[in-house]
Design an enzyme around this catalytic site. Structure first.
Site, PDB file in Angstrom:
ATOM      1  N   GLN A 146      70.318  48.798 -13.208  1.00  0.00           N
ATOM      2  CA  GLN A 146      71.279  49.732 -13.783  1.00  0.00           C
ATOM      3  C   GLN A 146      70.578  50.663 -14.774  1.00  0.00           C
ATOM      4  OE1 GLN A 146      74.627  49.954 -12.848  1.00  0.00           O
ATOM      5  NE2 GLN A 146      74.590  51.823 -14.067  1.00  0.00           N
ATOM      6  N   ASP A 159      69.670  51.533  -4.042  1.00  0.00           N
ATOM      7  CA  ASP A 159      70.081  52.769  -4.720  1.00  0.00           C
ATOM      8  C   ASP A 159      69.428  53.990  -4.075  1.00  0.00           C
ATOM      9  OD1 ASP A 159      71.999  52.636  -6.693  1.00  0.00           O
ATOM     10  OD2 ASP A 159      70.609  51.963  -8.245  1.00  0.00           O
ATOM     11  N   LYS A 189      80.305  46.219  -9.763  1.00  0.00           N
ATOM     12  CA  LYS A 189      79.433  46.102  -8.583  1.00  0.00           C
ATOM     13  C   LYS A 189      79.348  44.642  -8.149  1.00  0.00           C
ATOM     14  CE  LYS A 189      76.834  50.254  -9.711  1.00  0.00           C
ATOM     15  NZ  LYS A 189      75.691  50.867 -10.391  1.00  0.00           N
TER      16      LYS A 189
END
Ligand code: NDP
Length: 311
Positions: A97, A120, A53
């Site tokens: 994460q 997200d 990422k």
């Protein structure tokens, strides 16, 4: 034989499009979007995801702020870091994460992120906005799947869609997005009966379970579009291999189009994270959004139109 939906190529084009937008913004305004990633502990798979990422963020010309924290960090310390990043004007997107260590509540942490920086799309406000048809930050994997479907069909109106899996990060938002796009949506889970019958009726089958090759080609409606989100590590001929939730070999004899694993949905997830970061940046500056993001879903369509213009 099915059309293979090339998510890798689509994601590459999407990243190029984002890179071009970022370059224009940098030239015209002297600023770039910034994405902060937070990794807690040493989960090898998470380390790979976060590294990818961050690398792709930089390749798109954005700023990457990596925070790697010890597994023993307290929840209060992590919430403190999130408060700092919420206040940091150089940071437009924050990604924590998952999974987090057991002593930290993922819900508390995700809901502490400023919803405008929740790239997200997991914050309860974004989930609620998605469910009520307001312009939300859309979760990356379902958004990527919708783009691939939009490219396949143009309009999804009236299609019978089956989503197998009902997690908060894939199955449920996927079903909401298909519903918003006027599909007739069925959601299946581990207690669903007659899964085979549901599959046989589906014009669109989205698999998000995590069970290797659980759906054989004989269950698939001829001509259906299959989006396989599952990523499963198995051994084949003594070698580690990635497979999806669908038996690709038999399914590709029956389906009209199918995503491979790897190279289907996976690459779209990171590309959509970058798109969401760009969207968050544009919203924070009151600039036009890159591609009409929001529930009209046309986050996808806008980008596709851009591709068509460019090609
Ligand atoms: P979860 O484990 O959170 O959810 C799995 C879902 O599958 C649950 O809703 C569960 O039902 C359902 N399920 C389990 N067994 C069955 C069964 N036999 N029949 C029908 N439904 C069943 O997984 P995620 O949603 O996080 O991920 C799903 C898969 O997608 C995984 O392989 C993951 O690695 C992959 N993934 C891929 C991404 C990508 O970028 N390509 C991104 C995110 C995930 P119940 O709710 O009843 O328990």
């Amino acid at each position: 034989m099915s059309r293979i939906i090339d998510g890798k190529l689509f994601a590459q084009r999407l990243r190029e499009f984002i890179g071009q937008q970022v370059a224009i913004i940098k030239t015209e305004h002297g600023v770039v979007p910034g994405l902060a990633t937070i990794l807690v502990g040493q989960n090898p798979a998470s380390e790979v995801y976060v590294r990818n990422k961050a690398r792709q963020t930089v390749e798109a010309g954005m700023a990457s702020f990596k925070h790697t924290l010890d597994a023993t960090i307290s929840q209060a310390e992590l919430l403190g870091l999130i408060a700092e990043l919420n206040a940091n004007e150089d940071v437009h997107g924050i990604l924590v994460q998952l999974p987090l260590p057991a002593h930290i509540s993922a819900e508390r942490v995700i809901n502490a992120i400023d919803p405008r920086k929740d790239v997200d799309g997991f914050h309860v406000s974004n989930v609620g906005m998605l469910g009520t048809g307001q312009p939300a930050m859309l979760p990356c994997t379902p958004l990527g799947c919708m783009m691939l479907l939009r490219e396949q069909f143009g309009s999804l109106t009236g299609k019978n869609a089956l989503v197998v899996g009902r997690s908060n990060i894939v199955g449920k938002p996927m079903a909401q997005l298909l519903l918003a796009d006027d599909c007739t949506v069925t959601i299946a889970h581990r207690y669903s009966e007659n899964l085979e019958e549901h599959c046989r009726r589906a014009d669109i089958l989205v698999m998000a379970v995590g069970k290797p090759q659980m759906i054989p080609g004989t269950w698939i409606k001829p001509g259906a579009t299959v989006i396989d989100v599952g990523i499963n590590r198995i051994e084949r001929n003594g070698k580690p291999t990635l497979v999806g939730d669908v038996d690709f070999t038999s399914a590709s004899e029956v389906a009209g189009a199918i995503t491979p694993v790897p190279g289907g949905v996976g690459p779209m997830t990171i590309a959509c994270l970058l798109l969401n970061t760009l969207t968050a940046f544009c919203r924070s500056k009151g600039m036009p959004e890159p591609a009409n993001s929001g529930l009209e879903l046309v986050n996808g369509i806008g980008v596709i139109q851009e591709f068509k213009k460019a090609s």
